[in-house]
Design a protein around this motif. Structure first.
Motif, short mmCIF file in Angstrom:
data_model
loop_
_atom_site.label_atom_id
_atom_site.label_comp_id
_atom_site.label_asym_id
_atom_site.label_seq_id
_atom_site.Cartn_x
_atom_site.Cartn_y
_atom_site.Cartn_z
N ARG A 24 1.00 -1.34 -0.01
CA ARG A 24 0.06 0.17 0.06
C ARG A 24 0.93 1.25 -0.10
O ARG A 24 1.83 1.24 0.52
N GLN A 25 0.58 2.31 -1.07
CA GLN A 25 1.40 3.52 -0.80
C GLN A 25 0.30 4.50 -0.50
O GLN A 25 -0.36 5.32 -1.25
N PRO A 26 0.28 5.06 1.05
CA PRO A 26 -0.68 6.05 1.34
C PRO A 26 -0.30 7.51 0.91
O PRO A 26 0.09 8.32 1.82
N VAL A 27 0.22 7.51 -0.39
CA VAL A 27 0.60 9.12 -0.70
C VAL A 27 -0.74 9.84 -1.48
O VAL A 27 -1.67 8.95 -1.91
N PRO A 28 -0.79 11.05 -1.12
CA PRO A 28 -2.07 11.63 -1.87
C PRO A 28 -1.91 11.53 -3.32
O PRO A 28 -0.99 11.53 -3.94
N VAL A 72 9.88 3.41 -9.19
CA VAL A 72 10.89 3.59 -8.21
C VAL A 72 10.83 4.76 -7.35
O VAL A 72 11.12 4.82 -6.26
N LEU A 73 10.38 5.97 -8.10
CA LEU A 73 10.24 7.20 -7.36
C LEU A 73 9.12 6.94 -6.13
O LEU A 73 9.26 7.55 -5.08
N ILE A 74 8.05 6.45 -6.35
CA ILE A 74 6.91 6.07 -5.59
C ILE A 74 7.68 5.36 -4.42
O ILE A 74 7.13 5.37 -3.23
N ALA A 75 8.33 4.16 -4.72
CA ALA A 75 8.89 3.49 -3.58
C ALA A 75 9.80 4.20 -2.73
O ALA A 75 10.17 3.89 -1.58
N PRO A 79 7.93 6.10 1.94
CA PRO A 79 8.35 5.82 3.48
C PRO A 79 8.65 7.38 3.90
O PRO A 79 8.28 7.42 4.93
N ALA A 80 9.20 8.16 2.82
CA ALA A 80 9.58 9.44 3.46
C ALA A 80 8.20 10.36 3.73
O ALA A 80 8.17 10.94 4.75
N TYR A 81 6.95 10.17 2.90
CA TYR A 81 5.88 10.97 3.21
C TYR A 81 5.06 10.44 4.38
O TYR A 81 4.74 11.25 5.18
N VAL A 82 5.30 9.25 4.56
CA VAL A 82 4.39 8.39 5.49
C VAL A 82 5.24 9.00 6.87
O VAL A 82 4.52 9.15 8.08
N ALA A 83 6.45 8.97 6.94
CA ALA A 83 7.22 9.12 8.23
C ALA A 83 7.15 10.53 8.42
O ALA A 83 6.97 11.01 9.86
#
Length: 86
Positions: A24-28, A72-75, A79-83
Motif C-alpha cells: 500500500r502506498q498512502p500518498v495523496p 522507483v520514485l513512488i517506492a 516511506p518519506a511521506y509516511v514518516a
C-alpha cells in the motif's frame, strides 16, 4: 495545453506505477501526479539515452521506462511521506 497534458500523463503514469509497486502506498493524489510527471520526464530522458524514444508504432519501451522510473520514485517517496506525516 502542455501543462494539462503533463498533468494527465503524470496521473496515468503515477497510478500505473502505484499498481506496479507491491503493498500500500498512502500518498495523496497530488503527490502521485507529481511523481508520475517526474517519472515520465525521466523515462523519456532514459529512452532518448538508449535510443528508443522514437520507434515505429507505439513506443512501448519508452512507456515502460516511464512507469519503471515512476515506480522507483513512488517506492522512495512513500516511506518519506509516511514518516513525515505521522
Amino acid at each position: 495545453m502542455t501543462i494539462l497534458w503533463a498533468l494527465v500523463a503524470g496521473l496515468v503514469v503515477g497510478l500505473l506505477a502505484k499498481l506496479v509497486v507491491p503493498g500500500r502506498q498512502p500518498v495523496p493524489l497530488w503527490l502521485t501526479v507529481l511523481v508520475g510527471a517526474v517519472g515520465a520526464v525521466l523515462g523519456n530522458a532514459a529512452a532518448s539515452y538508449f535510443g528508443v524514444r522514437h520507434t515505429g508504432g507505439i513506443d512501448w519501451i519508452r512507456h515502460l521506462l516511464q512507469i519503471g522510473v515512476a515506480a522507483v520514485l513512488i517506492a522512495v517517496v512513500t516511506p518519506a511521506y509516511v514518516a513525515r506525516h505521522r
